[in-house]
Every structure is written in structure tokens, then in C-alpha cells.
Design an enzyme around this catalytic site. Structure first.
Site, PDB file in Angstrom:
ATOM      1  N   LYS A  81       0.835  -1.191   0.000  1.00  0.00           N
ATOM      2  CA  LYS A  81       0.000   0.000   0.000  1.00  0.00           C
ATOM      3  C   LYS A  81       0.877   1.251   0.000  1.00  0.00           C
ATOM      4  O   LYS A  81       1.921   1.285   0.663  1.00  0.00           O
ATOM      5  CB  LYS A  81      -0.902  -0.035   1.233  1.00  0.00           C
ATOM      6  CG  LYS A  81      -1.971   1.043   1.306  1.00  0.00           C
ATOM      7  CD  LYS A  81      -2.872   0.775   2.507  1.00  0.00           C
ATOM      8  CE  LYS A  81      -3.947   1.836   2.660  1.00  0.00           C
ATOM      9  NZ  LYS A  81      -4.856   1.520   3.799  1.00  0.00           N
ATOM     10  N   SER A 154      -9.749   2.506   2.384  1.00  0.00           N
ATOM     11  CA  SER A 154      -8.427   3.005   1.998  1.00  0.00           C
ATOM     12  C   SER A 154      -7.562   1.976   1.293  1.00  0.00           C
ATOM     13  O   SER A 154      -6.794   2.321   0.407  1.00  0.00           O
ATOM     14  CB  SER A 154      -7.704   3.585   3.212  1.00  0.00           C
ATOM     15  OG  SER A 154      -7.184   2.614   4.061  1.00  0.00           O
ATOM     16  N   SER A 178     -10.214  -0.786   6.999  1.00  0.00           N
ATOM     17  CA  SER A 178      -9.656  -0.660   5.653  1.00  0.00           C
ATOM     18  C   SER A 178      -8.854  -1.842   5.148  1.00  0.00           C
ATOM     19  O   SER A 178      -8.356  -1.799   4.026  1.00  0.00           O
ATOM     20  CB  SER A 178      -8.809   0.611   5.558  1.00  0.00           C
ATOM     21  OG  SER A 178      -9.633   1.747   5.689  1.00  0.00           O
TER      22      SER A 178
END
Length: 467
Positions: A81, A154, A178
Site C-alpha cells: 500500500k 483506503s 480498511s
């Protein structure tokens, strides 16, 4: 018919690379070709390491040829991420504000994955600052199962990249859902570990005491392999836990549900759900029982009253995370994220202390409940993933307005306990649905074992979007 290379499980691809049936170069090139073809439509990646990943793959194959000891993820492409610093890449955290990381910084979780042999193929896109909405100048990742549906919060890019077969696993973070939201929305397995189990060094924070770093993949075994590679004590993160990680992959491979005590709070878990979610969750509970689990009635402490203040507390910590750039870089932020930071900056000490006291009591109540059961079951969301148009229409509302959406997620961030998200079916139009198994602190091996038993009985790990 043989599974397409991009949809094979991480564990199988790693085994084939070790045996010589596949090469790291072959697998990495296949992933990059798929990203080139599909990501202009799916928008899963913020940054693709095409040249660097191929060099890493060539080095991995050279090590194989030399007969060197290989890590469990050797030669397998994964994504991280874009909150995670990594040498040679920018770290944008879904926006355009300063994150404080340079191109020479690398997060511990990235270093650990590389030490296990993984090829970091790119950095996955996310919502601005890892909260609920994407920056208006960032293309929103598209759900590969149902393009008109939400792709999660997210860690949306992490979820889409794995579900679409652009990579074999990904790092997500979870502040209020998330990892769980995009895992459920994209028919994935996701693990939110015990707080502190995976180092947060080099990961840009949304909310320090809420944030959890964890893996997302297409099977429970793949998640276990990623988790074992990522987890463990880190001298660079004094909040990282020192207890041994344990042998989670063995727990998965010898999985069974017989005799596992699973708590169900009928009112909390099954009331106020939409029809598809209720049907899928009751079927999942029935399957758990059919496989030998013992379903036990439990009572989860009341959570609804604290949800707005929990969002406010997370926003307060976000304001601290962004103190160096907000409001000094005001124009670099989208309005929804400004609203979140303004909420946090305006909160009172009483607001924050109320949540601090509640989280201590909630954690204590869970500890007592888990003395009676091994884990509990809950939905991830009370409804199927919303239409993307509905999510877009919600932009501009107060951050507190979404608090009810986090009923099954943010309380367990406050408690810091682990949660495993599993697929449980689809809506009539193909949108995935997921549920979670929630356990006491450091029960990851137990959750993964139970999850593997459910996965084997359900067959959900063999299903993929038609891309």
C-alpha cells in the site's frame, strides 16, 4: 482446466518457482503484462516498479540457480500500500501533501517481505490519507467483480490488485475497517492482526493507536504466508510486540473446525442487515456449525453510542499525524480530508478521554467473553457494497455521518484484537460479500486455522472475476 497463472495461489506459485517449474522472471513479466493491460481501467496502482521488479526477479532466479536458501515468498510478486515507504519510490499516501518520507526510506514491512523473497511489483492506490474518500484528482480503484460497486475504503487498490490477478498478495492497513472493507468488497481474505503484531515503522500513520498493518490475498494459506513474513518484533518500532509469531502456515494446513467454539451475538451480528448480507451470514454460520464448530450465544457490549466519538478520536490522531503539513499545505488536501482534520483539531480532551476509557472497558469485556469462546463471528458491513455512484454522492458529508458504517469494524481497532475477513458469497448482481472471525489478542493462528476450514468447505477460494 489448469488455473490461469495470474489466479493461482501465492503458495502454489512459490512452490513452482522453488521447484523450477516456473521462474520469477516469467511470473513477474506475466503480472506486469496484466497490469499494463488492465490497470488503466482498474486504477489499482499508484506506482508500478516495472524495471526494478524485473531486476529483482532476475536476481531471484540467479539465487535459485546458485542453490541458495530461498524464502517462503521467493520470486512471487506482491504489492504494498502506498502508505509504506520504499527506496526508489515516492510515498504519497493517496494524496499530494508531504508525508515526510524520502526516496531512500523503506518501511520495515517492505524489508521483511523482500527478506522472505517477495518481488515488490508496485505500490497500491488508496484513499486520501487512508480515510474514507479518494482525493478528487486520483482515479478511484474499480471493483473487478462489479464495476459499478464500491471497491472498499483506503486499501482499495490493494484489494483490487489482488482480486484482479495483478499480484498475488498485498499489504493493507486498517484504522476503522480498511483491510476488512476491501477484502469483503473484492472477495478476498484479509487479516487485521493484533495491534503491534506487524511493525508500523515507515508506514505513514492515519491514527497511531487505531492503525493495524496486515496482509490481503486470495486464500487463507496465502494470507498466513504473508503474515508470517511481515510479523514480528522490530527494534525500529517500540510498539511492536515481542511475542513469537508462531507457525500459522502449519495451523492452516492442518485446519479443522471441529470443537472450535464460535460466539454469535444474534442481536449484534444478525439484526439490521440487508437481505443479501443476512442470508449469506446465516449460511456461513450454518456451514461453520456443519463442519463441527460449536456455536455459542454471546453478548457483545453496546457499541453504537461510542461510534461518533470513535471517529472523532481517530480524527484527533490524524490531526497529529498531519501537524507538519496541515493547515500549512491546505491547498494540497481534498475537502473531505480537510473536514476530517478539522474535526480532529476541534475535538476536546473530554471527547478523546471518553473514547480512551471506553476502549479499555470494551477490551476488558472482550477478554472475558473470549474466556468462553475461541472467537466470534460478525459481518464486515451491514449491507452489500454500495454502488460507486452512492459513495460518490456521499462526499461532502461530515466524517461523523459515516460512523454507523463502522459498527462492526472500528470497535475492534480500539480493542486491538485480530480479525480475519472471509468471502461468504455474492449479491444477485455479482457484488462480493464477506464476514469476519474476531479473536482475542495473538490468536492469529487459531483464526487462520478456522478460516481455512471454512474456506475448504465453502470453495470460495476457487472463484475469480472474469477478466
Amino acid at each position: 482446466m489448469a488455473e490461469a497463472l495470474h489466479y493461482r495461489h501465492l503458495s502454489d506459485v512459490a512452490a513452482e518457482i522453488r521447484s523450477g517449474a516456473l521462474s520469477a522472471v516469467e511470473v513477474t513479466q506475466h503480472a506486469l503484462d496484466r497490469i499494463t493491460r488492465l490497470d488503466p481501467r482498474l486504477h489499482a496502482f499508484a506506482w508500478v516498479r516495472a524495471e526494478e521488479a524485473m531486476r529483482d526477479a532476475e536476481d531471484a532466479d540467479a539465487r535459485t540457480a546458485r542453490g541458495e536458501s530461498l524464502g517462503p515468498l521467493h520470486g512471487v510478486p506482491v504489492a504494498v500500500k502506498d502508505l509504506c515507504a520504499m527506496v526508489g519510490t515516492p510515498t504519497r499516501a493517496g494524496g499530494f501533501f508531504s508525508t515526510g518520507f524520502s526516496s531512500t526510506d523503506t518501511a520495515t514491512v517492505v524489508t521483511k517481505l523482500q527478506h522472505a523473497g517477495a518481488i515488490i511489483i508496485g505500490k497500491a492506490q488508496l484513499t486520501e490519507g487512508a480515510w474514507g474518500t479518494h482525493h478528487p484528482d486520483v482515479a478511484v480503484p474499480v471493483n473487478p467483480w462489479a464495476e459499478n460497486r464500491w471497491s472498499g475504503a483506503s486499501s482499495s487498490g490493494s484489494g483490487v490488485s489482488v482480486a484482479a490477478g495483478l499480484t498475488y498478495g498485498a499489504v493493507g492497513t486498517d484504522t476503522a475497517g480498511s483491510i476488512r472493507f476491501p477484502s469483503a468488497a473484492n472477495h478476498l481474505v484479509g487479516l487485521k492482526p493484533t495491534w503491534g503484531r506487524v511493525s508500523s515503522h515507515g508506514v505513514f500513520p492515519l491514527s497511531d493507536t487505531f492503525d493495524h498493518v496486515g496482509p490481503m490475498a486470495r486464500s487463507v494459506l496465502d494470507v498466513a504466508l504473508l503474515y508470517e513474513a511481515m510479523a514480528g518484533s522490530d527494534p525500529l518500532d517500540v510498539t511492536s510486540l515481542t511475542e513469537p509469531v508462531g507457525d500459522c502456515t502449519s495451523a492452516v494446513r492442518t485446519a479443522q473446525l471441529r470443537g472450535v467454539r464460535i460466539g454469535v451475538d444474534q442481536a449484534y451480528a444478525l439484526e439490521n442487515l440487508d437481505g443479501p448480507t443476512f442470508s449469506a451470514l446465516t449460511a456461513a454460520i450454518a456451514l461453520l456449525k456443519e463442519q463441527g464448530a460449536v456455536i455459542v450465544d454471546v453478548r457483545v457490549p453496546e457499541v453504537d453510542a461510542i461510534l461518533p466519538l470513535a471517529v472523532t478520536a481517530a480524527a484527533t490522531e490524524a490531526a497529529i499525524s498531519h501537524a507538519a503539513s496541515y493547515p500549512s499545505e491546505l491547498d494540497r488536501y481534498g475537502q473531505p480530508y480537510r473536514d476530517l482534520l478539522d474535526l480532529g483539531r476541534a475535538a476536546t480532551a473530554v471527547d478523546y478521554a471518553t473514547v480512551a476509557i471506553w476502549r479499555r472497558e470494551f477490551r476488558g469485556a472482550l477478554h472475558r467473553m473470549f474466556a468462553e469462546v475461541d472467537m466470534m463471528v460478525a459481518p464486515v458491513l451491514p449491507i452489500a457494497p454500495l454502488l460507486a455512484s452512492q459513495m460518490k454522492a456521499s462526499v461532502g458529508s461530515s466524517p461523523v455521518d459515516s460512523a454507523g458504517f463502522m459498527r462492526y469494524t472500528i470497535p475492534f481497532n480500539l480493542a486491538g484484537v485480530p480479525s480475519l475477513t472471509l468471502p461468504m458469497g455474492h449479491t444477485a448482481d455479482g457484488a462480493p460479500l464477506g464476514f469476519q472471525l474476531i479473536g482475542p489478542a495473538l490468536s492469529e493462528a487459531t483464526l487462520l486455522s478456522a478460516g481455512a476450514g471454512f474456506e475448504a468447505a465453502s470453495g470460495f477460494a476457487t472463484r475469480h472475476p472474469d477478466l
